[in-house]
Design a protein around this motif. Structure first.
Motif, PDB file in Angstrom:
ATOM      1  N   ASP A 283     -28.246  90.894  79.525  1.00  0.00           N
ATOM      2  CA  ASP A 283     -28.046  92.008  79.123  1.00  0.00           C
ATOM      3  C   ASP A 283     -27.320  92.690  80.443  1.00  0.00           C
ATOM      4  OD1 ASP A 283     -28.572  91.675  76.635  1.00  0.00           O
ATOM      5  OD2 ASP A 283     -30.618  92.649  76.635  1.00  0.00           O
ATOM      6  N   VAL A 284     -26.109  93.190  80.148  1.00  0.00           N
ATOM      7  CA  VAL A 284     -25.456  93.699  81.529  1.00  0.00           C
ATOM      8  C   VAL A 284     -24.608  95.048  80.931  1.00  0.00           C
ATOM      9  CG1 VAL A 284     -23.494  93.524  82.863  1.00  0.00           C
ATOM     10  CG2 VAL A 284     -24.776  91.457  82.283  1.00  0.00           C
ATOM     11  N   ASN A 285     -24.662  95.961  81.710  1.00  0.00           N
ATOM     12  CA  ASN A 285     -23.885  97.317  81.417  1.00  0.00           C
ATOM     13  C   ASN A 285     -22.345  97.035  81.645  1.00  0.00           C
ATOM     14  OD1 ASN A 285     -23.070 100.100  81.048  1.00  0.00           O
ATOM     15  ND2 ASN A 285     -24.329 100.975  82.279  1.00  0.00           N
ATOM     16  N   LEU A 286     -21.665  97.046  80.664  1.00  0.00           N
ATOM     17  CA  LEU A 286     -20.367  96.817  80.807  1.00  0.00           C
ATOM     18  C   LEU A 286     -19.491  97.825  81.485  1.00  0.00           C
ATOM     19  CD1 LEU A 286     -18.283  94.506  80.416  1.00  0.00           C
ATOM     20  CD2 LEU A 286     -17.838  95.716  77.806  1.00  0.00           C
ATOM     21  N   VAL A 287     -19.848  98.953  81.540  1.00  0.00           N
ATOM     22  CA  VAL A 287     -19.464 100.075  82.322  1.00  0.00           C
ATOM     23  C   VAL A 287     -19.567  99.819  83.871  1.00  0.00           C
ATOM     24  CG1 VAL A 287     -19.519 102.664  82.669  1.00  0.00           C
ATOM     25  CG2 VAL A 287     -19.817 101.838  80.348  1.00  0.00           C
ATOM     26  N   HIS A 314     -18.488 105.134  75.828  1.00  0.00           N
ATOM     27  CA  HIS A 314     -19.837 105.658  76.067  1.00  0.00           C
ATOM     28  C   HIS A 314     -20.145 105.290  77.634  1.00  0.00           C
ATOM     29  CE1 HIS A 314     -19.928 104.540  71.979  1.00  0.00           C
ATOM     30  NE2 HIS A 314     -20.683 105.278  71.442  1.00  0.00           N
ATOM     31  N   SER A 315     -21.203 106.249  77.976  1.00  0.00           N
ATOM     32  CA  SER A 315     -21.544 106.196  79.651  1.00  0.00           C
ATOM     33  C   SER A 315     -22.205 104.789  79.733  1.00  0.00           C
ATOM     34  CB  SER A 315     -22.421 107.181  79.848  1.00  0.00           C
ATOM     35  OG  SER A 315     -23.549 107.216  79.052  1.00  0.00           O
ATOM     36  N   GLU A 316     -22.913 104.123  78.672  1.00  0.00           N
ATOM     37  CA  GLU A 316     -23.740 102.721  79.024  1.00  0.00           C
ATOM     38  C   GLU A 316     -23.105 101.984  77.713  1.00  0.00           C
ATOM     39  OE1 GLU A 316     -28.000 102.256  78.617  1.00  0.00           O
ATOM     40  OE2 GLU A 316     -27.801 102.395  80.610  1.00  0.00           O
TER      41      GLU A 316
END
Length: 429
Positions: A283-287, A314-316
């Motif tokens: 799981d990675v935060n794409l932003v 979205h911010s996340e």
């Protein structure tokens, strides 16, 4: 003088008279059936009287019973219709759905008719041999009549297979009936379609292989020839001073780096295409990933008189991906956007990341020359360049977008392009 034409005469039958005529017709059909029933019984059961004068015997009783049954059925049209409808449905649902059962029924019917012909012929001619010959002939004729459509259809299927075997893969076998022969025809048609697709895939693969060999040979040969040329000049001391020699060495070194990059990209693409590289998802935060990457690419963009802007829904945005492989993918796409952007005026590259239900879409837009619609699907093919002569001053291995496409597909996503502004969309599920 003109003749006077007489008006046509119309016979009008009273409703009561018509009803009587219908009853008489039904009585006649029932009487004929009764005679046929009595004759049929006489073939199988010996004559036997039940009273005086011979009026009451097994033949007359069977005829009377047949008369009553047929006349009753004739009066009850709805019942008769239901019987025939039921026979038809049974035929469609059971007999016609199995070629084996249909042939069995055809044989039974032919055999029964052959027996009837045998008894009639024996009764008339009083000769068993002649009766047997007529019975065999009747069996053969009736069986041929009952099975001729199936036999003709089998021949049609055989002709279709022969036609397909000659290479006519567009030929379609007609689908008839509801039995196994229809399933066979459908499977033959599916086979020809699948065979045609595989042949076309093989042709495309062969063409791609030939293009790959040609393109690799060209892209390896060009820098290698240049390197050999500069090093030959240095080796033969064909230069005026040390500064010229250093310039030759610098150019040879630059071309060797390009050659090294091409070989590395080719090796990486081969590993990804053959499934050697394994995807390790998390799981990675794409932003955060995009912000880190855009920070690194902004330096290269500024050197080309460009700026990079970002827009996140979205911010996340959490996605399950291999962060290292996807970072390489976005780096390739952004590098491609920078290479093919207008650099005469200050331009910008817009990066959008949109979260929608269970998927994330990354959109990269830049301002550059319009790509023809028919070429758009090809820009993700290996070694493909819009410049067919491969003489473009823009350097590159021609494998960047192909590698990106393979990595995205390994993640179960898709990537495609659109025209003016140049837009590459990557969808991750």
């Amino acid at each position: 003088m003109s003749k006077k034409t007489e008006p046509g005469k119309v016979i009008v039958i009273n409703a009561g008279v018509l009803k009587v005529l219908k009853i008489l017709l039904k009585l006649l059909i029932s009487f004929i059936s009764a005679i046929a029933g009595g004759v049929a019984v006489s073939f199988f059961v010996p004559y036997y009287e039940y009273g005086a004068y011979g009026m009451l015997n097994n033949y007359s009783i069977s005829g009377a019973v047949t008369f009553v049954i047929i006349f009753y059925l004739m009066l009850r049209k709805k019942l008769l219709t239901r019987i025939f409808t039921g026979i038809g449905r049974f035929n469609q649902n059971y007999i016609m759905r199995s070629i084996g059962v249909e042939i069995f029924v055809a044989n039974i019917n032919s055999f029964l008719i052959a027996i009837i012909i045998f008894w009639i012929s024996g009764f008339i001619g009083k000769n068993i041999i002649t009766a047997l010959i007529w019975a065999v002939f009747a069996y053969y004729v009736v069986l041929q009549l009952l099975t001729r459509k199936k036999i003709g259809y089998i021949r049609e299927i055989a002709d279709g297979i022969l036609e397909i075997s000659k290479g006519n893969l567009d030929y379609k076998v007609a689908k008839m009936g509801n039995d196994e022969l229809r399933i066979l025809a459908e499977n033959i048609n599916k086979m020809s379609v699948e065979l045609k697709r595989k042949i076309e895939d093989e042709k495309r693969a062969e063409q791609t292989k030939n293009e790959l060999i040609t393109n690799v040979s060209h892209d390896l040969k060009t820098p290698l020839t240049t390197i050999i040329g500069y090093l030959t000049l240095v080796k033969d001391k064909t230069y005026d001073n040390e500064k010229v020699m250093d310039d030759y060495i610098e150019k040879a070194y630059s071309k060797s780096l390009k050659l090294k990059k091409l070989i590395e990209d080719l090796f990486e693409y081969t590993k990804i295409s053959n499934g050697v590289i394994k995807v390790h998802k998390s799981d990675v935060n794409l932003v955060e990933l995009m912000e880190q990457l855009l920070g690194e690419m902004s330096v290269i963009a500024k050197q080309n008189n460009l700026s990079i802007e970002s827009d996140y829904s979205h911010s996340e945005i959490i996605v399950n991906i291999d962060s290292d492989l996807m970072a390489r993918t976005f780096e390739n796409i952004l590098s491609n956007a920078i290479k093919y952007s207008y650099k005469e005026l200050s331009g910008k590259i817009l990066v959008k990341v949109v979260k929608d239900d269970s998927k994330a879409t990354i959109i990269v837009e830049n301002q550059g020359d319009t790509i023809p619609t028919e070429i758009l699907p090809l820009i993700f093919e290996r070694f493909y360049r819009v410049d067919k002569s491969r003489s473009s001053k823009i350097v590159g291995s021609g494998l960047g977008l192909a590698i990106s496409k393979s990595i995205i597909e390994l993640h179960g996503g898709t990537v495609y392009g659109s025209r003016k502004p140049i837009k590459l969309e990557c969808v991750l599920c």
